[in-house]
Write an enzyme that holds these catalytic residues in place. Structure first.
Site, PDB file in Angstrom:
ATOM      1  CD  GLU A  96      43.634  15.228  42.711  1.00 34.83           C
ATOM      2  OE1 GLU A  96      43.275  16.273  43.273  1.00 34.83           O
ATOM      3  OE2 GLU A  96      43.004  14.710  41.758  1.00 34.83           O
ATOM      4  CB  SER A 212      35.527   9.904  35.723  1.00 38.11           C
ATOM      5  OG  SER A 212      36.895  10.198  35.560  1.00 38.11           O
TER       6      SER A 212
HETATM    7  P1  PGA Z   1      36.934  13.791  39.095  1.00 44.09           P
HETATM    8  O1  PGA Z   1      37.585  13.969  40.543  1.00 44.09           O
HETATM    9  O2  PGA Z   1      35.448  13.802  39.265  1.00 44.09           O
HETATM   10  O3  PGA Z   1      37.438  14.963  38.300  1.00 44.09           O
HETATM   11  O4  PGA Z   1      37.418  12.485  38.571  1.00 44.09           O
HETATM   12  C1  PGA Z   1      37.019  13.332  41.666  1.00 44.09           C
HETATM   13  C2  PGA Z   1      37.827  13.679  42.886  1.00 44.09           C
HETATM   14  O5  PGA Z   1      39.035  13.859  42.790  1.00 44.09           O
HETATM   15  O6  PGA Z   1      37.267  13.783  43.992  1.00 44.09           O
END
Ligand code: PGA
Length: 263
Positions: A96, A212
């Site tokens: 991100e 996830s």
């Molecule tokens: P998520 O995020 O488990 O919601 O997929 C993982 C992360 O961004 O570290």
């Protein structure tokens, strides 16, 4: 025997008060194991109150980002120097940050160095996008991101670095990489670390998987070859899920220790 890591990334969720309430809930539910390091990464704002609240033997604290300069005229930024004493870990190069905030390899590399310079453990996040995967570029992308992120890290420092393989297409989508894909990615990353720092270092470096991860799939992912821990987003905000994953890691670590004694 290798330690296991369970790290929760709260992202931009929970205000200071909610963070404190949630941490209190975790304190009641998260078990403690000798060979599992559990950490939570709340927002910057919650780090200070939580640093006074959490039992550090039960849970460590991590930041979700840092700036690479130690101090100066950088309005709105928070440096690794400022995090020192409040956090023990810092996520660096999360997808991100790379994709939404256009963080580049150079900046990410400087941040890894800033973390090490300030006695924080950097969790360097790497991973391919859906398009890169489709084009068969996963190996190339992982090698590039590992080489670039670890440039200027010394062979003494590499054991202080965690690397999280987080395929971008699996983050927050409910899709996870299968055990085979994960094992393959871990092998690529470890081989690159071996190439850069030698075989011993590659055996010691801890590799996490993220994308996830939930209570349902945690055991199979943690059992995949080369996986030393989990970086958990959404499911880290559900106390029984997060605590359950710590328990899975703890039981697995116990079993591995038993098998080592037998061998
Ligand atoms: P998520 O995020 O488990 O919601 O997929 C993982 C992360 O961004 O570290």
């Amino acid at each position: 025997m290798a330690k296991k890591f369970i790290i929760g990334n709260w992202k931009m969720n929970l205000n200071v008060h909610e963070s404190s309430l949630f941490a209190a809930k975790l304190a009641q539910e998260v078990p403690t194991y000798r060979d599992v390091t559990t950490a939570i990464c709340p927002s910057f704002l919650a780090l200070q109150p939580l640093s006074l609240q959490v039992n550090h033997r039960q849970m460590k604290l991590g930041a979700q980002n840092c700036y690479w300069r130690d101090s100066g005229a950088f309005t709105g930024e928070i440096s690794a120097t400022q995090l020192r004493g409040l956090a023990q870990y810092v996520l660096i190069g999360h997808s991100e940050r790379r994709n939404i905030f256009s963080e580049g390899d150079r900046e990410i590399r400087f941040k890894v160095q800033a973390a090490l310079r300030n006695c924080l453990t950097p969790v360097l996040c790497v991973g391919e996008t859906a398009l890169e995967r489709k084009d068969g570029d996963t190996e190339h992308v992982l090698n590039d991101q590992v080489v670039s992120g670890l440039l200027n890290v010394s062979s003494e420092e590499i054991s202080e670095v965690l690397i999280a393989y987080e395929p971008v297409w699996a983050i927050g989508t409910g899709e996870t990489a299968g055990p085979e894909d994960i094992e393959k990615a871990m092998k690529i990353i470890r081989a690159q670390v071996s190439h850069l720092f030698g075989r011993e270092a590659s055996k010691k470096v801890s590799l996490l998987y993220g994308g996830s991860v939930k209570l349902d799939n945690a055991a199979s992912i943690l059992s995949a070859k080369g996986v030393d821990g989990l970086l958990i987003g959404g499911a880290s905000l559900i106390a029984p899920e997060f605590a359950g994953m710590v328990k899975i890691a703890g039981e697995l670590a116990k079993e591995e220790a038993k098998n080592e004694v037998k061998e």
